[in-house]
Motif scaffolding. Structure first.
Motif, PDB file in Angstrom:
ATOM      1  N   THR A 160      44.902  43.723  47.883  1.00 45.06           N
ATOM      2  CA  THR A 160      45.914  42.376  47.669  1.00 45.06           C
ATOM      3  C   THR A 160      43.808  42.186  47.374  1.00 45.06           C
ATOM      4  O   THR A 160      44.249  40.932  46.665  1.00 45.06           O
ATOM      5  CB  THR A 160      45.416  41.897  49.221  1.00 45.06           C
ATOM      6  N   GLU A 161      42.767  42.751  48.483  1.00 50.24           N
ATOM      7  CA  GLU A 161      41.304  41.837  48.066  1.00 50.24           C
ATOM      8  C   GLU A 161      41.200  42.405  46.008  1.00 50.24           C
ATOM      9  O   GLU A 161      40.222  42.094  45.353  1.00 50.24           O
ATOM     10  CB  GLU A 161      39.922  43.010  48.356  1.00 50.24           C
ATOM     11  N   ARG A 162      41.820  43.908  45.497  1.00 47.06           N
ATOM     12  CA  ARG A 162      41.819  44.315  43.899  1.00 47.06           C
ATOM     13  C   ARG A 162      42.668  43.450  43.098  1.00 47.06           C
ATOM     14  O   ARG A 162      42.247  42.420  42.279  1.00 47.06           O
ATOM     15  CB  ARG A 162      42.623  45.027  44.130  1.00 47.06           C
ATOM     16  N   LEU A 163      43.761  42.318  44.078  1.00 47.26           N
ATOM     17  CA  LEU A 163      44.282  41.605  42.885  1.00 47.26           C
ATOM     18  C   LEU A 163      43.307  40.415  43.047  1.00 47.26           C
ATOM     19  O   LEU A 163      43.823  39.811  41.961  1.00 47.26           O
ATOM     20  CB  LEU A 163      45.688  41.407  44.308  1.00 47.26           C
ATOM     21  N   VAL A 164      42.163  40.130  43.518  1.00 47.94           N
ATOM     22  CA  VAL A 164      41.940  38.885  43.395  1.00 47.94           C
ATOM     23  C   VAL A 164      40.818  39.124  42.430  1.00 47.94           C
ATOM     24  O   VAL A 164      40.625  38.185  41.228  1.00 47.94           O
ATOM     25  CB  VAL A 164      40.609  38.803  44.810  1.00 47.94           C
ATOM     26  N   VAL A 165      40.257  40.442  42.331  1.00 48.06           N
ATOM     27  CA  VAL A 165      39.666  40.875  41.403  1.00 48.06           C
ATOM     28  C   VAL A 165      40.065  40.805  40.228  1.00 48.06           C
ATOM     29  O   VAL A 165      39.544  40.072  39.182  1.00 48.06           O
ATOM     30  CB  VAL A 165      39.041  42.397  41.729  1.00 48.06           C
ATOM     31  N   LEU A 166      41.549  41.271  40.188  1.00 48.43           N
ATOM     32  CA  LEU A 166      42.485  40.943  38.727  1.00 48.43           C
ATOM     33  C   LEU A 166      42.776  38.899  38.110  1.00 48.43           C
ATOM     34  O   LEU A 166      42.518  39.554  37.305  1.00 48.43           O
ATOM     35  CB  LEU A 166      43.507  41.335  38.644  1.00 48.43           C
ATOM     36  N   GLN A 167      42.691  38.461  39.251  1.00 47.37           N
ATOM     37  CA  GLN A 167      42.939  37.414  39.159  1.00 47.37           C
ATOM     38  C   GLN A 167      41.552  36.250  38.252  1.00 47.37           C
ATOM     39  O   GLN A 167      41.424  36.161  37.531  1.00 47.37           O
ATOM     40  CB  GLN A 167      43.248  36.765  40.448  1.00 47.37           C
TER      41      GLN A 167
END
Length: 431
Positions: free
Chosen positions: A385-392
């Motif tokens: 989930t935290e990597r998805l924030v990086v993607l965003q």
């Protein structure tokens, strides 16, 4: 406890308002209502900091104060006027308040809760988008769609614009929401693809591709595989464009083509006429490519920065010697910016340098270095989930290549989240 509860509600309100990019009552192109609760969050940040201001916060505050100072020092230059300076400074202050406000919000708000709210809002946006497609192409509900568009943003275009005022901004919000698709059903993913395609936005497509490539490389994916995938995607895109070109060629005889289809014709003509590619592009694409270049050239004469209001005046004076100015003089969008003294760099990174000069460049390098180190930390120890924030954040960082407002809240929110995630990892590892 009361402040935390208030901040929580303000954060939820700000996130819920993200799909709206412009208030019709405000005479500024980018004036999202989400800046109001975000700015109030920033006020709570200052009231409740208690010495917990970190280096990124200090750097942002110092940069903004420097820009404000330079802006008022240059007040007497070119007869700018107080009103112009205030109109330039307010978005900078709003951007700072948004960043600091969400820095405070993510002290206690979980990333899962943030994504949960975003996902709920996205479902509403997608449902409305499907209705908008039906309204545009069948006429059913068209009156309601136009009335709502005019009420929200003062504009009802001929393409899908969701709750924004234009199709390119609608595509930008969809790119912002792209990381959420991994947590949604195939129905919503299909709706996202339909709406993203229906915006017909070159800006949105370029932002998505650049952002995904950047994410893969920063997360340590194979460079070779990434290049192969880019080539495959590019080849597929070219095939689609060629197919559309054939359709356009058959429709061209009618002389009534939507403007986004005429871009394909102009790109094709660029290879057959004796002129450069830039000269053959339509006005919007020319502006997106050349405005950042023009901004760098104009600002070279101001190593200490131009503040938040001087650049449009410098742009107008420099137009006589800027490259390809003969194309610019025939561009109605550029001529409109010249007559209204409203040109901007159209690139946030360039805009930071233009406003702050060498100080802005130092701030930009500091923030990019800090974010890169936090990316590395989240890549090693962060959750999916935290990597998805990086993607965003990377997607919105790519969007800033063609978006120059410091008040760009879609960037500040994931940036604040990434900094918070990285700090939590450091605390968990080192105590």
């Amino acid at each position: 406890m009361i402040r935390v509860r208030l901040a929580s509600w303000l954060g939820l309100l700000a996130i819920a308002l993200l799909p709206i990019f412009k208030m019709s009552i405000v005479p500024v192109s980018y004036s999202p209502p989400t800046l109001i609760p975000a700015a109030l969050l920033g006020l709570i940040f200052f009231l409740n900091s208690r010495g917990r201001i970190e280096r990124t916060d200090v750097a942002t505050i110092c940069f903004v104060l420097y820009v404000v100072l330079i802006s008022f020092i240059l007040l007497g230059v070119k007869n700018i006027g107080v009103e112009r300076v205030l109109r330039g400074v307010l978005p900078v202050l709003a951007g700072m308040a948004s960043f600091l406000g969400f820095r405070y919000y993510f002290r206690f708000a979980l990333i899962d809760r943030y994504f949960g709210v975003l996902r709920s809002v996205l479902k509403i946006v997608l449902a409305y988008g499907v209705f908008e497609v039906v309204a545009l192409y069948t006429g059913i509900g068209g009156v309601f769609r136009d009335a709502l568009a005019l009420a929200l943003s003062g504009n009802a275009g001929s393409r899908v614009q969701l709750f924004t005022s234009e199709a390119s901004w609608a595509s930008l919000y969809l790119v912002f929401a792209f990381p959420l698709l991994s947590r949604m059903s195939w129905i919503y993913r299909g709706m996202w693809v339909l709406l993203f395609a229906a915006t017909f936005s070159l800006y949105g497509f370029a932002t998505l591709v650049i952002g995904l490539i950047g994410y893969r490389l920063l997360m340590g994916r194979s460079v070779t595989k990434t290049i192969i995938q880019v080539v495959v995607i590019g080849a597929g895109t070219l095939l689609v464009v060629y197919a559309v070109k054939l359709v356009v060629a058959n429709l061209a005889s009618s002389g009534d083509l939507p403007y986004y289809l005429t871009r394909i014709i102009k790109l094709d003509e660029a290879s057959t006429v004796e002129t450069s590619l830039l000269e053959s592009l339509d006005g919007s694409v020319f502006v997106r490519i050349m405005y950042p270049v023009y901004a760098i050239l104009v600002s070279l004469s101001y190593p200490l920065g131009m503040g938040a209001a001087l650049y449009p005046y410098g742009f107008n004076e420099a137009m006589s010697w800027l490259p390809l100015n003969h194309v610019a003089y025939s561009n109605f969008e550029i001529m409109g910016d010249i007559s209204s003294i409203s040109a901007d760099p159209r690139n946030l990174y360039v805009s930071i340098y233009v406003m702050g000069g060498l100080v802005g460049l130092a701030y930009l390098i500091f923030m990019l270095n800090r974010v890169y180190r936090d990316f590395s930390l989240i890549k090693r120890f962060g959750s999916p989930t935290e990597r998805l924030v990086v993607l965003q954040l990377i997607l919105m960082g790519a969007a800033c290549l063609q978006f120059g407002s410091f008040a760009f809240v879609l960037l500040w929110i994931p940036l604040a989240a990434v900094l918070s995630i990285a700090k939590g990892i450091r605390v968990a590892r080192h105590g």
